[in-house]
Design an enzyme around this catalytic site. Structure first.
Site, PDB file in Angstrom:
ATOM      1  CE  LYS A   2      -4.206  -1.802   0.283  1.00 16.06           C
ATOM      2  NZ  LYS A   2      -5.363  -1.420  -0.539  1.00 16.06           N
ATOM      3  CG  ASP A   9      -4.060  -0.638  -4.013  1.00 18.62           C
ATOM      4  OD1 ASP A   9      -4.425   0.392  -4.618  1.00 18.62           O
ATOM      5  OD2 ASP A   9      -4.855  -1.451  -3.511  1.00 18.62           O
ATOM      6  CD  GLU A  58      -4.826  -2.595  -6.782  1.00 17.17           C
ATOM      7  OE1 GLU A  58      -3.868  -3.375  -6.574  1.00 17.17           O
ATOM      8  OE2 GLU A  58      -5.947  -2.740  -6.262  1.00 17.17           O
ATOM      9  CG  ASP A  75      -9.414  -2.119  -6.604  1.00 19.98           C
ATOM     10  OD1 ASP A  75     -10.553  -2.585  -6.757  1.00 19.98           O
ATOM     11  OD2 ASP A  75      -8.816  -2.184  -5.501  1.00 19.98           O
ATOM     12  CE  LYS A 133     -10.556  -5.586  -3.863  1.00 19.80           C
ATOM     13  NZ  LYS A 133      -9.986  -4.234  -3.951  1.00 19.80           N
TER      14      LYS A 133
HETATM   15 MG    MG Z   1      -6.871  -1.847  -4.585  1.00 21.21          MG
END
Ligand code: MG
Length: 386
Positions: A177, A203, A228, A253, A277
């Site tokens: 992250k 990300d 990301e 995403d 997702k």
């Molecule tokens: Mg993500």
């Protein structure tokens, strides 16, 4: 397609508090368990499947929450589907999306359950049924590669150690992250230490802007497998412009909420990879459509994770077995999150970072540990066809 018809006769909602293997730090405090909504869906012939709503306790990744999803399911979604005749799970999606557009994760928990019911009715695995529903027509993968995400909260040395441990366990991709405030030093160190063993990515969860170009260029120079969601979700033009100036593939995403948004990404060249997702796009109808669209555009996908129990994980594994999911997904084994999972056989990963797809088992391929679920239930509500 009459064998794919669905008439839901009963749905039971349960909220459980599932203990985490270690406490999890969030923006609002530390939690030691995950609030999970489980659904038990039965059709008019008595077939039963379980599904899971991936909404989190507090709004962070999306605006949906456990309490909001519970209300949306109770007041709008379940009344819209109960006792209705649907020829195919895609019709469940169509019925729900126009009436309850703002609750994709709540909708998905019912919609994905009807895919599992249809698969069970066919006596085939959810993975095979999904593969059959894809335009590609290729059989499902028998195992899927797994990646891991490491949080922002750890200090630099911790991250390097965690990354080393993860590659030793077999994880094929390590995601870190990142935000404009991050120190790039530890990320460089992770690249140096484990970059030869696993794909590395970052990300940003939409935290960068075009003011951060010099840092984005520095990240670009690291040769990562992807960056990301650098910019905010709705900025498709900004991502397209940024992608033109970066060598590193951009992965979207949060931007991908539907097949319509995937179409926009493809048309504008806003990125080269998609993190899928299913809960975020309202279920498998949209997920399969996005998968097929991306395949035509030569955009590979990987399956993201939402801290699912072994039930939600079964749906992720089935989805990730589709042929265009060519990159490692966030499909960690049960033991990474849960001291004890709510399925009788916990999900495991081999030393090569592969999770087996239960392609030969009808339905979602896991059995529910009913006694343990009963211990964890904090509220329960059953809805029956009148
Ligand atoms: Mg993500």
């Amino acid at each position: 397609m009459s064998q794919d018809k669905t008439q839901l006769a009963r749905i039971t909602l349960r909220e459980i508090m599932l203990p985490l293997v270690e406490p999890f730090r969030t923006a609002t405090g530390t939690v030691d368990s995950r609030r999970v909504i489980l659904l038990e869906l039965s059709d008019a012939d008595g077939a039963t499947v379980w599904s899971e709503c991936v909404a989190e306790a507090v709004p962070s990744y999306t605006a949906e929450t456990v309490d909001g999803a519970w209300q949306a399911l109770t007041d709008w979604i379940i009344p819209l589907v109960l006792d209705k005749n649907f020829a195919h799970p895609t019709d469940v999606h169509a019925a729900l999306v126009s009436w309850v557009p703002d609750h994709p994760m709540a909708r998905a928990s019912v919609e994905m359950g009807t895919w599992a019911l249809a698969a069970a009715r066919r006596q085939e695995s959810l993975a095979r049924f999904l593969a059959r529903s894809s335009d590609l027509g290729a059989p499902p993968r028998k195992s899927v590669a797994t990646g891991i995400a490491l949080g922002l909260t750890s200090n630099g040395t911790d991250i390097v150690n965690q990354a080393r441990l993860a590659t030793a366990e077999g994880y094929r991709r390590i995601k870190l992250k990142i935000s404009p405030q991050s120190d790039l030093g530890p990320i460089r160190e992770v690249c140096a230490q484990v970059g030869a063993k696993a794909a590395l990515s970052v990300d940003a969860n939409g935290s960068f802007s075009t003011d951060d170009m010099s840092m984005l260029k520095e990240i670009d120079a690291m040769g990562l497998s992807m960056i990301e969601q650098p910019l905010e979700a709705k900025d498709f033009e900004g991502h397209a412009e940024l992608q033109r100036s970066l060598q590193t593939p951009i992965c979207l995403d949060e931007s991908i909420e539907s097949d319509a948004t995937a179409e926009r990404m493809v048309r504008l060249h806003s990125g080269r990879i998609v993190n899928m997702k299913a809960g975020r796009v309202g279920g498998f109808t949209e997920a399969v459509a996005i998968h097929d669209r991306c395949r035509l555009a030569e955009i590979p996908l990987w399956c993201g994770g939402m801290l699912e129990s072994g039930i939600g994980r079964a749906y992720n594994v089935a989805l990730a077995s589709l042929p265009n999911f060519t990159l490692p997904g966030d499909i960690s084994p049960s033991g990474r999150y849960w001291a004890r999972d709510i399925v009788t056989e916990p999900w495991t990963m081999d030393s090569e970072g592969m999770v087996m797809v239960p392609v030969e088992r009808a339905g979602i391929g896991v059995d529910i540990d009913r006694a343990f679920v009963d211990e964890l239930v904090v509220r329960e509500s059953t809805f029956s066809a009148s």
